[in-house]
Motif scaffolding. Sequence first.
Motif, PDB file in Angstrom:
ATOM      1  N   GLY A 117      17.598  34.078  36.160  1.00  0.00           N
ATOM      2  CA  GLY A 117      16.421  33.439  37.161  1.00  0.00           C
ATOM      3  C   GLY A 117      16.949  33.955  38.452  1.00  0.00           C
ATOM      4  O   GLY A 117      15.653  33.662  39.183  1.00  0.00           O
ATOM      5  N   LYS A 121      10.520  36.180  40.560  1.00  0.00           N
ATOM      6  CA  LYS A 121       9.041  35.593  39.637  1.00  0.00           C
ATOM      7  C   LYS A 121       8.207  37.721  39.438  1.00  0.00           C
ATOM      8  O   LYS A 121       8.659  38.271  39.318  1.00  0.00           O
ATOM      9  N   ARG A 122       7.738  36.719  37.803  1.00  0.00           N
ATOM     10  CA  ARG A 122       7.736  37.765  36.460  1.00  0.00           C
ATOM     11  C   ARG A 122       7.257  37.203  35.245  1.00  0.00           C
ATOM     12  O   ARG A 122       8.096  36.175  34.868  1.00  0.00           O
ATOM     13  N   VAL A 124       7.488  35.710  32.229  1.00  0.00           N
ATOM     14  CA  VAL A 124       8.814  35.115  31.014  1.00  0.00           C
ATOM     15  C   VAL A 124       8.947  36.401  29.910  1.00  0.00           C
ATOM     16  O   VAL A 124      10.014  36.380  29.639  1.00  0.00           O
ATOM     17  N   PRO A 183      15.312  31.720  44.724  1.00  0.00           N
ATOM     18  CA  PRO A 183      14.317  32.620  43.105  1.00  0.00           C
ATOM     19  C   PRO A 183      14.687  30.882  42.165  1.00  0.00           C
ATOM     20  O   PRO A 183      13.607  30.980  41.785  1.00  0.00           O
ATOM     21  N   ARG A 187      11.384  28.801  40.967  1.00  0.00           N
ATOM     22  CA  ARG A 187      10.548  29.280  39.346  1.00  0.00           C
ATOM     23  C   ARG A 187      10.347  27.485  38.978  1.00  0.00           C
ATOM     24  O   ARG A 187       9.247  27.673  37.991  1.00  0.00           O
ATOM     25  N   ASP A 190       7.144  26.747  40.824  1.00  0.00           N
ATOM     26  CA  ASP A 190       6.022  27.167  40.393  1.00  0.00           C
ATOM     27  C   ASP A 190       5.079  26.722  38.756  1.00  0.00           C
ATOM     28  O   ASP A 190       4.399  26.409  38.481  1.00  0.00           O
ATOM     29  N   ALA A 191       7.001  26.157  38.429  1.00  0.00           N
ATOM     30  CA  ALA A 191       6.104  25.879  37.148  1.00  0.00           C
ATOM     31  C   ALA A 191       5.278  24.657  36.842  1.00  0.00           C
ATOM     32  O   ALA A 191       4.970  24.412  36.188  1.00  0.00           O
ATOM     33  N   PHE A 256      11.310  28.690  30.023  1.00  0.00           N
ATOM     34  CA  PHE A 256      12.952  29.878  30.141  1.00  0.00           C
ATOM     35  C   PHE A 256      13.849  29.875  29.695  1.00  0.00           C
ATOM     36  O   PHE A 256      14.385  29.103  29.098  1.00  0.00           O
ATOM     37  N   GLU A 330      18.205  37.091  30.254  1.00  0.00           N
ATOM     38  CA  GLU A 330      16.815  37.491  30.051  1.00  0.00           C
ATOM     39  C   GLU A 330      16.602  39.550  31.039  1.00  0.00           C
ATOM     40  O   GLU A 330      15.854  40.460  30.583  1.00  0.00           O
TER      41      GLU A 330
END
Length: 477
Positions: A117, A121-122, A124, A183, A187, A190-191, A256, A330
């Motif tokens: 994470g 932001k990008r 998923v 960060p 995220r 944001d969810a 995520f 990721e």
Amino acid sequence: MTTPPKRPLEMDARLSTLRSAWHSLRAFLAAQLPIVLLAVTAFVVAYRWLQPTPPATLTMATGGAQGAYAEFGRRYAELLARHGITVTLRNTNGAAENLALLRDADSGVDVAFVQGGSSGKRPVDEPPNEGIVSLGTVFHEPVWLFYRDDSARRLLRGRPLENLAQLAGWRVNVGPAGSGVPPLLGRLLDAYGTGLDALQVSQLPLTPAVVELLEGRLDAVVVASAPEAAMVQMLLRTPGIRLFDFAQAEALSRRFPFMTPVVLPRGIVDLAADRPPADVHLVAPSASLLARETLHPALVQLLVQAARQVHGDAGWFQRAGDFPSPERSEWPLAAEAQRVYRSGTPWLQRYLPFWAANLIDRMWLVALSVIAVVIPLSKVLPPLVEWRIRSRIFRWYAQLRAIEDAAGQRPTAELLRELDEVDHRVEHIAVPLSYAEELYALRSHIQLVRRRVLARDAAAAPGAAGTADAAIARSLE
């Protein structure tokens, strides 16, 4: 006037032997040297291209001096030192700074711990492509959201804290700049349809933040850390401080992929006091060991092997052997790391030093390729060299045949001069001893042609038949 003494026959024989030996050596080198040079050149080119010998130094970005990342880094350094690799540890503020150092080509950092994470932001399902690869996920870092019970009652007016969207307006500490929490929390928020800007965010180091929380100047503290961290253990035992239950942990892990739903079992902190009094659901980003894409494959192999020793034991949220893992990262998995996960430690390393096992492992295919080329050449070149040497002898037979065919048609004296020239030239042909028989056969054939030329000349001359043998004898004197 006195004549100089003649050289002894033994000296002439020795000189002749030396000359023959030299010619034999030249013939051998002409047959074998191209093959040797080709093989050596192929190995040198392959060695420079494959670079089987890894660098002797490695720079690893860890975290705070007293944090888990730093402790893990020290253990990696000890393990790699056994193979002659010196690991330089660089302390940082955390995962976000580590990732920034990997992205910076001039930072000198080769490998780092990065929390899931931390990449910002990008989408998923869009893997990052920044010249950075994963060596595997190495441990869980649960997200601990500790909050004051009285703050929750006051801010939520008696309603329970059930999702992160309810944190709007709260005074929340997310850790210093450079750590992975800001960060990551961004995220998560944001969810839930909100963001960090909806909170009253502070970025204090953990110890001052805990002091502020206990004194009531903060409502909540967010920490991403192993459960063994001293501050986490203390807050789990502090009256009036509650731990947020991520009831939707499973849904968050599906959204995520770098997160894993974990459960803090009832009573695991303190069985006698029954703390926690119920199972607590948490989400745990998987910390990954990331490296530059250009990191030497041998170092990738060593790091994955070291990760198995450092992170392979059981813990609160993992079973023995769960880590390191090629999953839930990721970042794309390094090809050499994938090979280690699939095949394990190369068997050569069980019997040979690392440098020797690595050299053989990376060069054996080249060796087979060179052998596959050299063996056919070793069968082709010697016959070519042999043909070249014998051609020095056999090419004179065409001239001998021409002289023999011209006997009786051209002046005998002219033909004899040509034969003398051929004989003189043949005397100076240099061949190895193994070809001496063919050279002497040529010289005897020159004399045979000489006799035939004289015989035909004598037979053609009127009244000279009786003197043919005498003429031949005189020409051979």
